[in-house]
Design a protein around this motif. Structure first.
Motif, PDB file in Angstrom:
ATOM      1  N   THR A   3       7.119   7.675  -9.706  1.00 32.31           N
ATOM      2  CA  THR A   3       8.727   7.386 -10.026  1.00 32.31           C
ATOM      3  C   THR A   3       9.143   8.573  -9.350  1.00 32.31           C
ATOM      4  O   THR A   3      10.366   8.207  -9.525  1.00 32.31           O
ATOM      5  N   LYS A   4       9.522   9.681  -9.106  1.00 33.27           N
ATOM      6  CA  LYS A   4       9.485  11.239  -8.512  1.00 33.27           C
ATOM      7  C   LYS A   4      10.408  10.668  -7.359  1.00 33.27           C
ATOM      8  O   LYS A   4      11.444  11.036  -6.499  1.00 33.27           O
ATOM      9  N   ASN A   5       9.556   9.636  -6.174  1.00 29.90           N
ATOM     10  CA  ASN A   5      10.432   8.914  -4.683  1.00 29.90           C
ATOM     11  C   ASN A   5      11.435   8.016  -5.283  1.00 29.90           C
ATOM     12  O   ASN A   5      11.381   7.671  -5.770  1.00 29.90           O
ATOM     13  N   THR A   6      12.328   8.517  -3.922  1.00 25.96           N
ATOM     14  CA  THR A   6      13.804   7.680  -4.242  1.00 25.96           C
ATOM     15  C   THR A   6      12.811   6.251  -2.784  1.00 25.96           C
ATOM     16  O   THR A   6      12.394   6.509  -2.239  1.00 25.96           O
ATOM     17  N   VAL A   7      13.260   4.834  -3.453  1.00 20.42           N
ATOM     18  CA  VAL A   7      12.690   3.513  -2.634  1.00 20.42           C
ATOM     19  C   VAL A   7      14.570   3.163  -1.941  1.00 20.42           C
ATOM     20  O   VAL A   7      15.236   3.394  -3.237  1.00 20.42           O
ATOM     21  N   TYR A   8      14.087   2.908  -0.722  1.00 20.47           N
ATOM     22  CA  TYR A   8      15.764   1.891  -0.028  1.00 20.47           C
ATOM     23  C   TYR A   8      15.371   1.083   0.169  1.00 20.47           C
ATOM     24  O   TYR A   8      14.496   0.632   0.774  1.00 20.47           O
ATOM     25  N   LYS A  46      20.025   1.949  -2.493  1.00 21.19           N
ATOM     26  CA  LYS A  46      18.580   2.534  -3.538  1.00 21.19           C
ATOM     27  C   LYS A  46      18.276   1.677  -4.308  1.00 21.19           C
ATOM     28  O   LYS A  46      18.673   0.459  -4.762  1.00 21.19           O
ATOM     29  N   GLN A  47      16.802   1.474  -4.757  1.00 25.39           N
ATOM     30  CA  GLN A  47      15.450   0.285  -5.476  1.00 25.39           C
ATOM     31  C   GLN A  47      15.521   1.207  -6.802  1.00 25.39           C
ATOM     32  O   GLN A  47      14.642   1.573  -5.442  1.00 25.39           O
ATOM     33  N   ASP A  48      15.320   0.497  -7.374  1.00 27.09           N
ATOM     34  CA  ASP A  48      14.021   1.045  -8.204  1.00 27.09           C
ATOM     35  C   ASP A  48      12.598   1.065  -8.034  1.00 27.09           C
ATOM     36  O   ASP A  48      12.458  -0.291  -6.921  1.00 27.09           O
ATOM     37  N   LEU A  49      11.783   1.902  -8.376  1.00 29.04           N
ATOM     38  CA  LEU A  49      10.992   1.271  -7.276  1.00 29.04           C
ATOM     39  C   LEU A  49       9.767   0.310  -8.090  1.00 29.04           C
ATOM     40  O   LEU A  49       8.999  -0.351  -7.194  1.00 29.04           O
ATOM     41  N   GLU A  72       0.816  -1.159  -0.253  1.00 33.50           N
ATOM     42  CA  GLU A  72       0.295   0.457  -0.386  1.00 33.50           C
ATOM     43  C   GLU A  72       1.477   1.482   0.039  1.00 33.50           C
ATOM     44  O   GLU A  72       0.781   2.229  -0.499  1.00 33.50           O
ATOM     45  N   GLU A  73       1.888   1.468   0.914  1.00 31.89           N
ATOM     46  CA  GLU A  73       2.682   2.601   1.236  1.00 31.89           C
ATOM     47  C   GLU A  73       3.114   2.397  -0.615  1.00 31.89           C
ATOM     48  O   GLU A  73       3.722   3.305  -0.666  1.00 31.89           O
ATOM     49  N   LEU A  74       3.732   1.455  -1.301  1.00 32.54           N
ATOM     50  CA  LEU A  74       4.862   1.727  -2.625  1.00 32.54           C
ATOM     51  C   LEU A  74       3.450   2.406  -3.447  1.00 32.54           C
ATOM     52  O   LEU A  74       3.767   2.760  -4.511  1.00 32.54           O
ATOM     53  N   ASP A  75       2.278   1.902  -3.412  1.00 34.26           N
ATOM     54  CA  ASP A  75       1.643   2.264  -4.468  1.00 34.26           C
ATOM     55  C   ASP A  75       1.382   3.864  -4.001  1.00 34.26           C
ATOM     56  O   ASP A  75       1.073   3.705  -5.184  1.00 34.26           O
TER      57      ASP A  75
END
Length: 126
Positions: A52-57, A66-69, A45-48
């Motif tokens: 694409t502007k946000n950064t995921v770790y 760093k990881q691709d969304l 739910e949080e990832l949804d």
């Protein structure tokens, strides 16, 4: 005759006790999977909510990488599929164990009645 039935009854009670332990372990494992499922649904739910502007770790050991969304979403989706499959497997296992347990309980009841009859006969002969 009563001794033979008593020995068989003792063996069957031990088998039944072991079966109950297996049921308990399976229930614990299923509960753990339910917890993991809830946690992963929250992550999904949080990832949804992200774009694409946000950064995921991703936490790997003591390091945030760093990881691709899309990759993160795919990983969580696969994890959810796996957990759901495991829950289904445990559901089937629990149903099977419960059926076996019920059958075993009936067998124990019959053996117990036989033992009581045998004891009654032995008392009547004395």
């Amino acid at each position: 005759m009563a001794e033979a039935i008593q020995k068989k009854l003792k063996v069957e009670v031990e088998k039944y006790t072991q079966m109950q332990k297996d049921v308990s372990k399976s229930v614990s494992a299923r509960q753990k999977l339910e917890t993991q499922l809830a946690e992963n649904n929250i992550v999904k739910e949080e990832l949804d909510l992200l774009d694409t502007k946000n950064t995921v770790y991703k936490l790997i050991g003591p390091v945030l990488v760093k990881q691709d969304l899309d990759e993160a979403k795919a990983t969580v989706t696969k994890r959810l599929e796996y957990i759901n499959g495991e829950i289904q497997r445990y559901e089937t296992l629990l149903k099977d164990l419960e059926n076996k347990s019920d059958q075993h309980r009936e067998l124990l009841s019959g053996l117990q009645q036989e033992f009581q009859k045998a004891q009654g006969m032995a008392v009547g002969k004395v």
